[in-house]
Design a protein around this motif. Structure first.
Motif, PDB file in Angstrom:
ATOM      1  N   THR A   1       0.732  -1.141  -0.217  1.00 45.20           N
ATOM      2  CA  THR A   1       0.128  -0.014   0.142  1.00 45.20           C
ATOM      3  C   THR A   1       0.812   1.201   0.024  1.00 45.20           C
ATOM      4  N   VAL A   2       0.124   2.496  -0.150  1.00 49.89           N
ATOM      5  CA  VAL A   2       0.908   3.671  -0.167  1.00 49.89           C
ATOM      6  C   VAL A   2       0.444   4.524   1.067  1.00 49.89           C
ATOM      7  N   THR A   3       0.999   5.301   1.598  1.00 49.76           N
ATOM      8  CA  THR A   3       0.474   6.257   2.528  1.00 49.76           C
ATOM      9  C   THR A   3       0.627   7.682   1.957  1.00 49.76           C
ATOM     10  N   VAL A   4      -0.404   8.380   1.980  1.00 47.67           N
ATOM     11  CA  VAL A   4      -0.548   9.573   1.273  1.00 47.67           C
ATOM     12  C   VAL A   4      -0.491  10.825   2.419  1.00 47.67           C
ATOM     13  N   LYS A   5       0.284  11.751   2.233  1.00 47.68           N
ATOM     14  CA  LYS A   5       0.114  12.912   2.991  1.00 47.68           C
ATOM     15  C   LYS A   5      -0.239  14.264   1.993  1.00 47.68           C
ATOM     16  N   THR A   6      -1.571  14.709   2.198  1.00 50.61           N
ATOM     17  CA  THR A   6      -1.898  15.861   1.298  1.00 50.61           C
ATOM     18  C   THR A   6      -3.026  16.508   2.157  1.00 50.61           C
ATOM     19  N   ASN A   7      -3.180  17.875   1.612  1.00 45.65           N
ATOM     20  CA  ASN A   7      -4.135  18.547   1.962  1.00 45.65           C
ATOM     21  C   ASN A   7      -5.410  18.453   1.455  1.00 45.65           C
ATOM     22  N   GLY A   8      -5.482  17.654   0.448  1.00 52.00           N
ATOM     23  CA  GLY A   8      -6.725  17.564  -0.360  1.00 52.00           C
ATOM     24  C   GLY A   8      -6.967  16.178  -1.128  1.00 52.00           C
ATOM     25  N   PRO A   9      -8.041  15.926  -1.614  1.00 45.96           N
ATOM     26  CA  PRO A   9      -8.333  14.716  -2.111  1.00 45.96           C
ATOM     27  C   PRO A   9      -7.654  14.370  -3.794  1.00 45.96           C
ATOM     28  N   VAL A  10      -6.947  13.401  -3.807  1.00 44.64           N
ATOM     29  CA  VAL A  10      -5.921  13.173  -5.107  1.00 44.64           C
ATOM     30  C   VAL A  10      -6.407  11.934  -5.694  1.00 44.64           C
ATOM     31  N   THR A  11      -5.981  11.643  -6.971  1.00 44.44           N
ATOM     32  CA  THR A  11      -6.121  10.273  -7.490  1.00 44.44           C
ATOM     33  C   THR A  11      -4.859   9.690  -7.659  1.00 44.44           C
ATOM     34  N   LEU A  12      -4.750   8.284  -7.319  1.00 45.39           N
ATOM     35  CA  LEU A  12      -3.470   7.501  -7.483  1.00 45.39           C
ATOM     36  C   LEU A  12      -3.774   6.512  -8.615  1.00 45.39           C
ATOM     37  N   CYS A  13      -2.949   6.686  -9.627  1.00 49.78           N
ATOM     38  CA  CYS A  13      -2.828   5.882 -10.739  1.00 49.78           C
ATOM     39  C   CYS A  13      -1.635   5.092 -10.696  1.00 49.78           C
ATOM     40  N   TYR A  14      -1.651   3.642 -10.704  1.00 47.07           N
ATOM     41  CA  TYR A  14      -0.582   2.641 -10.509  1.00 47.07           C
ATOM     42  C   TYR A  14      -0.188   2.157 -11.769  1.00 47.07           C
ATOM     43  N   GLY A  15       0.964   1.631 -11.676  1.00 51.70           N
ATOM     44  CA  GLY A  15       1.498   0.885 -12.957  1.00 51.70           C
ATOM     45  C   GLY A  15       2.856   0.170 -12.604  1.00 51.70           C
ATOM     46  N   GLU A  16       2.896  -0.805 -13.379  1.00 52.14           N
ATOM     47  CA  GLU A  16       4.211  -1.541 -13.304  1.00 52.14           C
ATOM     48  C   GLU A  16       5.021  -1.155 -14.311  1.00 52.14           C
ATOM     49  N   SER A  17       4.864  -0.085 -15.239  1.00 52.48           N
ATOM     50  CA  SER A  17       5.640   0.318 -15.917  1.00 52.48           C
ATOM     51  C   SER A  17       5.268   2.015 -15.872  1.00 52.48           C
ATOM     52  N   GLU A  18       6.041   3.003 -16.380  1.00 53.95           N
ATOM     53  CA  GLU A  18       5.955   4.363 -16.479  1.00 53.95           C
ATOM     54  C   GLU A  18       4.489   4.513 -17.447  1.00 53.95           C
ATOM     55  N   THR A  19       4.534   3.864 -18.211  1.00 54.46           N
ATOM     56  CA  THR A  19       3.461   4.440 -19.480  1.00 54.46           C
ATOM     57  C   THR A  19       2.058   3.992 -18.952  1.00 54.46           C
TER      58      THR A  19
ATOM     59  N   VAL B   1      -6.287   2.835   1.714  1.00 55.21           N
ATOM     60  CA  VAL B   1      -5.968   2.767   0.266  1.00 55.21           C
ATOM     61  C   VAL B   1      -5.425   0.911   0.130  1.00 55.21           C
ATOM     62  N   ARG B   2      -5.989   0.533  -1.123  1.00 54.87           N
ATOM     63  CA  ARG B   2      -5.935  -0.993  -1.230  1.00 54.87           C
ATOM     64  C   ARG B   2      -4.687  -1.225  -1.758  1.00 54.87           C
ATOM     65  N   LYS B   3      -4.435  -2.356  -1.312  1.00 53.44           N
ATOM     66  CA  LYS B   3      -3.065  -3.359  -1.593  1.00 53.44           C
ATOM     67  C   LYS B   3      -3.053  -3.477  -2.949  1.00 53.44           C
ATOM     68  N   ARG B   4      -1.937  -3.146  -3.636  1.00 50.11           N
ATOM     69  CA  ARG B   4      -1.628  -3.312  -5.192  1.00 50.11           C
ATOM     70  C   ARG B   4      -0.157  -3.656  -5.306  1.00 50.11           C
ATOM     71  N   ALA B   5      -0.031  -4.233  -6.341  1.00 53.12           N
ATOM     72  CA  ALA B   5       1.500  -4.500  -7.136  1.00 53.12           C
ATOM     73  C   ALA B   5       1.665  -3.332  -8.133  1.00 53.12           C
ATOM     74  N   PHE B   6       2.935  -2.571  -7.856  1.00 47.51           N
ATOM     75  CA  PHE B   6       3.292  -1.634  -8.823  1.00 47.51           C
ATOM     76  C   PHE B   6       4.723  -1.176  -8.629  1.00 47.51           C
TER      77      PHE B   6
END
Length: 251
Positions: A175-193, A214-219
């Motif tokens: 998972t990832v931990t997010v420190k933010t002042n507002g809502p954001v969108t997380l887009c995951y990938g095994e590649s940059e593209t 945040v849901r556990k994912r592979a990235f």
């Protein structure tokens, strides 16, 4: 198997059951994506048995994940209660059923315990009982995978496409931990593209705040659109299973 007690189950059931659970955690583009092939699951009722020729009286207790009982020479006893045995020929059977998980037992005793020598039957086939060296403690539950964790910090951050691309420099399963002042969108990938493809990336989570689960994912990469460098902080927590390697030197 050593002579120390371990958790026992019908051979192959542990891997089959955990594989089933994993295949029903799949996701794709915001949807649950369960396996689209035939899925097996573990046996739901198992009979464990063993014969002893006791040279002295002894005591043992059977712990189990499921419901059932212990049979000693034709007499039934409850699970989780101490059972006394006299010296002599002793046939022990443990019947365990579990409709929600893996039927498994752990036997505590000086002589009678859940070590090598036990058989397991699904009432069709009888085989040597299965086990895993990661499950040797009576307080463990083989239905629960025990992950270890490792903190992973992004190796690079890049402003691109109106957002920020985070490169963790390695494959992460966690998972990832997010420190933010507002809502954001997380887009995951095994590649940059893949991560930068906001519309079509396989794994995306929107409206994420510092308190969102945040849901556990592979990235390896995480792209956050519509933000600038320094706006948020991402930290990954990688999960893995401890590996025990045994070897013998021939000198």
């Amino acid at each position: 198997m050593s002579k120390e007690a371990v958790w026992l189950w019908y051979p192959g059931d542990f891997e089959i059951h955990q594989g089933m659970l994993q295949n029903f955690k799949r996701e794709e583009r915001g949807m649950g994506w369960p396996a689209y092939w035939y899925i097996d699951d573990c046996n739901r009722n198992v009979n464990f048995k063993r014969h002893y020729d006791l040279k002295e009286s002894t005591q043992f207790t059977v712990l189990a994940k499921g419901t059932g009982y212990v049979d000693v020479n034709g007499t039934k006893y409850r699970l989780n209660h101490a059972i006394n045995c006299d010296a002599g020929a002793t046939d022990i059977q443990v019947f365990v059923g579990n409709v929600q998980g893996l039927p498994t037992i752990y036997i505590v005793g000086e002589i009678i315990k859940s070590d090598s020598g036990w058989l397991a039957s699904n009432f069709v086939t009888t085989l040597p009982a299965g086990h895993d060296i990661l499950y040797t403690d009576r307080n463990q539950d083989p239905n629960v995978i025990e992950y270890r964790t490792e903190k992973v910090v992004a190796k690079a951050q890049q402003a691109v496409d109106g957002g920020v691309l985070y490169d963790f420099g390695r494959a992460v399963n966690g998972t990832v931990t997010v420190k933010t002042n507002g809502p954001v969108t997380l887009c995951y990938g095994e590649s940059e593209t893949e991560a930068r493809d906001v519309e079509m990336c396989y794994y995306k989570q929107s409206d994420v705040t510092a308190t969102t689960k945040v849901r556990k994912r592979a990235f390896r990469y995480v792209f956050v659109p519509h933000c600038q460098l320094g706006d948020i902080e991402l930290t990954a927590m990688h999960e893995y299973i401890r590996q025990i390697v045994k070897f013998k030197l021939n000198i």
